[in-house]
Design an enzyme around this catalytic site. Structure first.
Site, PDB file in Angstrom:
ATOM      1  N   LYS A 139      -7.511  -1.153   6.481  1.00 33.28           N
ATOM      2  CA  LYS A 139      -7.834  -1.924   5.269  1.00 33.28           C
ATOM      3  C   LYS A 139      -6.931  -3.150   5.151  1.00 33.28           C
ATOM      4  O   LYS A 139      -7.368  -4.247   4.812  1.00 33.28           O
ATOM      5  CB  LYS A 139      -7.649  -1.058   4.015  1.00 33.28           C
ATOM      6  CG  LYS A 139      -8.650   0.078   3.904  1.00 33.28           C
ATOM      7  CD  LYS A 139      -8.563   0.766   2.565  1.00 33.28           C
ATOM      8  CE  LYS A 139      -7.465   1.785   2.424  1.00 33.28           C
ATOM      9  NZ  LYS A 139      -7.631   3.039   3.132  1.00 33.28           N
ATOM     10  N   SER A 184      -6.066   4.665   8.517  1.00 30.59           N
ATOM     11  CA  SER A 184      -6.796   4.435   7.257  1.00 30.59           C
ATOM     12  C   SER A 184      -6.142   3.304   6.461  1.00 30.59           C
ATOM     13  O   SER A 184      -6.811   2.365   6.019  1.00 30.59           O
ATOM     14  CB  SER A 184      -6.806   5.741   6.459  1.00 30.59           C
ATOM     15  OG  SER A 184      -7.209   5.499   5.140  1.00 30.59           O
ATOM     16  N   ASP A 197     -13.500   3.113   7.490  1.00 31.72           N
ATOM     17  CA  ASP A 197     -12.578   3.820   6.588  1.00 31.72           C
ATOM     18  C   ASP A 197     -13.326   4.362   5.372  1.00 31.72           C
ATOM     19  O   ASP A 197     -13.004   5.443   4.879  1.00 31.72           O
ATOM     20  CB  ASP A 197     -11.430   2.913   6.141  1.00 31.72           C
ATOM     21  CG  ASP A 197     -10.399   3.692   5.315  1.00 31.72           C
ATOM     22  OD1 ASP A 197      -9.899   4.714   5.839  1.00 31.72           O
ATOM     23  OD2 ASP A 197     -10.141   3.330   4.156  1.00 31.72           O
ATOM     24  N   HIS A 221       0.860  -1.193   0.000  1.00 31.45           N
ATOM     25  CA  HIS A 221       0.000   0.000   0.000  1.00 31.45           C
ATOM     26  C   HIS A 221       0.885   1.227   0.000  1.00 31.45           C
ATOM     27  O   HIS A 221       1.921   1.264   0.646  1.00 31.45           O
ATOM     28  CB  HIS A 221      -0.919   0.007   1.221  1.00 31.45           C
ATOM     29  CG  HIS A 221      -2.123   0.886   1.052  1.00 31.45           C
ATOM     30  ND1 HIS A 221      -3.323   0.418   0.556  1.00 31.45           N
ATOM     31  CD2 HIS A 221      -2.316   2.206   1.282  1.00 31.45           C
ATOM     32  CE1 HIS A 221      -4.210   1.408   0.511  1.00 31.45           C
ATOM     33  NE2 HIS A 221      -3.612   2.514   0.946  1.00 31.45           N
ATOM     34  N   ARG A 224     -12.474  12.866   4.921  1.00 31.92           N
ATOM     35  CA  ARG A 224     -11.156  13.504   4.980  1.00 31.92           C
ATOM     36  C   ARG A 224     -10.823  14.159   3.653  1.00 31.92           C
ATOM     37  O   ARG A 224     -10.204  15.209   3.594  1.00 31.92           O
ATOM     38  CB  ARG A 224     -10.068  12.477   5.334  1.00 31.92           C
ATOM     39  CG  ARG A 224     -10.063  12.077   6.800  1.00 31.92           C
ATOM     40  CD  ARG A 224      -9.197  10.854   7.026  1.00 31.92           C
ATOM     41  NE  ARG A 224      -7.814  11.083   6.718  1.00 31.92           N
ATOM     42  CZ  ARG A 224      -7.004  10.193   6.120  1.00 31.92           C
ATOM     43  NH1 ARG A 224      -7.457   8.999   5.764  1.00 31.92           N
ATOM     44  NH2 ARG A 224      -5.757  10.486   5.877  1.00 31.92           N
TER      45      ARG A 224
HETATM   46  N1  URA Z   1      -4.025   5.745   1.521  1.00 33.25           N
HETATM   47  C1  URA Z   1      -5.050   5.424   2.357  1.00 33.25           C
HETATM   48  O1  URA Z   1      -5.670   4.379   2.202  1.00 33.25           O
HETATM   49  N2  URA Z   1      -5.338   6.272   3.344  1.00 33.25           N
HETATM   50  C2  URA Z   1      -4.683   7.431   3.556  1.00 33.25           C
HETATM   51  O2  URA Z   1      -4.997   8.141   4.482  1.00 33.25           O
HETATM   52  C3  URA Z   1      -3.614   7.761   2.682  1.00 33.25           C
HETATM   53  C4  URA Z   1      -3.300   6.891   1.665  1.00 33.25           C
END
Ligand code: URA
Length: 462
Positions: A195, A191, A169, A90, A176
């Site tokens: 996930k 966040s 999220d 990620h 956000r």
């Molecule tokens: N990627 C995400 O899933 N969340 C964030 O806050 C920033 C990047």
């Protein structure tokens, strides 16, 4: 029974406590995450709370509590039945960052399974899901059983949060995005990791962007974010490493939706244009780490070599197309990507002076991309699959006045001027012959040991 522990919680008290600099308890944080997920807390109060958290920061305990409460806000996926090591990557968010389309099939081709729960455009950065949805028919909101079926068939699947999967999220991420509360280490950590932990991963590779296009502007803050995420994920039993990588210019040439997929597929087809060598290299490095942490190579370097072989023999491309097909997408659009691309308006921007490109304000360039129609003003707005910008020139390049430096694809003629004006303010030239120092693509690898050292050197407030 402790009467204080059982007393009812009220969102207004939690907002006021955080506003006044207090540290929230695990129970209070859990109340916020559960209320976001169920809809019990209205979005005005959630937005106010996000701003207090953004302004006053979340300490390490609050960050951990928020991560776990968001992870637990819905159903969780268990990759146990897939019989392979589950590994993902990620990114903290970038401009032109399309490595997910490469690393997911590359790692799958090398024997690990990649259950990837991704996000939409956030702030100035693009969103993996928005890009994938430019493929007609591609479904990102799968049920857990559909997710498992695609993973069994293809080895990777890229999906969204849903009302069932990390719903907290899903709600907070969208809020956000349009309340100016993205750029905070604790909120980013919760966040991203909510996930990733909900996907039941064995291991995780984090790509933490640094430089002018990163959410956190100074290098130390980026190191802190990397360390925070590594330590939080490790504490939740997921083997994790973070790479600090360069986002001082867009990654590759394309930034937008469909045009980013085309660039990734070009590499998966075995082509190797010099202009996007950074994208190829970073994708192989990240995939190498995924393969290594997934137990399929002794070192990240041998993982890199395995990934490179999967790029060369077309196996990663076959997996990517199989995944698109399994999620309802029409793979035929890749037969002639240029014919499918139908932007509302196009403009080539020529260099307005001669010289060497000394710097690019990549955050501003990301906003330029969003203003073409590729991103959204507010949650729920549609994005234009055909919008975006191709950047032809990179930092340190010598450019002659009049040479094309970018092509803007916008939804309408009226939407071309603002991105062009941003480009003109954000790409800086110098007449000097000094091209400036090259910036390393990967500047630091943050292992759990390095993360512990970094966190020991910081105070726990953010
Ligand atoms: N990627 C995400 O899933 N969340 C964030 O806050 C920033 C990047």
């Amino acid at each position: 029974m402790n009467p204080a522990a059982a007393s009812p919680l009220h969102m207004i008290d939690i907002i006021r406590k955080k506003r006044d600099g207090g540290a929230l308890s695990v129970r209070e944080i859990g109340f916020v995450a559960a209320g976001a997920a169920s809809g019990a807390i209205p979005s005005d109060q959630l937005a106010a709370w996000l701003m207090t958290a953004w302004l006053n920061g979340l300490n390490l305990e609050e960050t951990r509590a928020l991560t776990l409460a968001m992870r637990d806000s819905g159903e969780k996926f268990s990759p146990a039945r897939l019989g392979k090591s589950a590994v993902d990557k990620h990114s903290s968010g970038g401009v032109g960052d399309k490595t997910s389309f490469l690393v997911a099939p590359l790692a799958a081709a090398c024997g690990v399974v990649v259950p990837m729960i991704s996000g939409r455009a956030l702030g100035h950065t693009g969103g993996t899901l928005d890009k994938l949805e430019s493929i007609p028919g591609y479904r990102t909101a799968l049920s857990l059983s559909e997710f498992e079926t695609v993973l069994m068939k293809c080895g990777c699947s890229i999906v969204s949060q849903t009302p069932a999967l990390v719903p907290a999220d899903r709600v907070l991420y969208a809020l956000r995005d349009h309340t100016g509360t993205v750029e905070n280490p604790g909120l980013i950590c919760a966040s991203i990791l909510s996930k990733k932990l909900a996907a039941g991963l064995d291991a995780l590779v984090l790509d933490v962007k640094t430089g002018s296009g990163a959410f956190l502007r100074n290098y130390e803050e980026c190191e802190f974010l990397a360390a925070l995420m590594v330590a939080t994920a490790e504490a939740a039993a997921t083997r994790t490493v973070a790479l600090l990588t360069d986002m001082d210019q867009p990654l590759g040439q394309a930034a937008g939706n469909w045009i980013e997929l085309v660039e990734a597929v070009n590499l998966l087809r075995g082509n190797r244009p010099r202009a996007i060598e950074d994208l190829r290299e970073l994708s192989l490095i990240l995939a190498g780490w995924m393969i290594h942490l997934g137990g399929k190579s002794a070192t990240p370097q041998t993982g890199y070599q395995l990934a490179e072989a999967a790029l060369a023999d077309g196996s990663a491309l076959a997996i990517f197309f199989k995944m698109i097909d399994a999620q309802g997408g029409d793979v035929a659009v890749f037969d002639d990507p240029a014919a499918f691309h139908k932007p509302g308006a196009t403009r080539v921007v020529e260099a307005w002076e001669s010289g060497i490109i000394t710097s690019m304000d990549t955050t501003a360039l990301g906003w330029a991309v969003q203003r073409t129609g590729a991103g959204r003003e507010k949650a729920g707005d549609p994005v234009d699959p055909h919008a975006g910008i191709i950047f032809y020139k990179r930092r340190c390049a010598h450019v002659e006045a009049g040479e094309p430096i970018a092509t803007i694809y916008a939804t309408s003629e009226a939407m071309l001027d603002e991105p062009e004006a941003i480009l003109r303010q954000s790409i800086h030239f110098s007449k000097e012959s000094n091209r400036g120092a090259a910036v390393a693509l990967v500047s630091r690898v943050v292992t759990p040991e390095v993360a512990a050292e970094i966190l020991a050197g910081c105070d726990s407030g953010q």
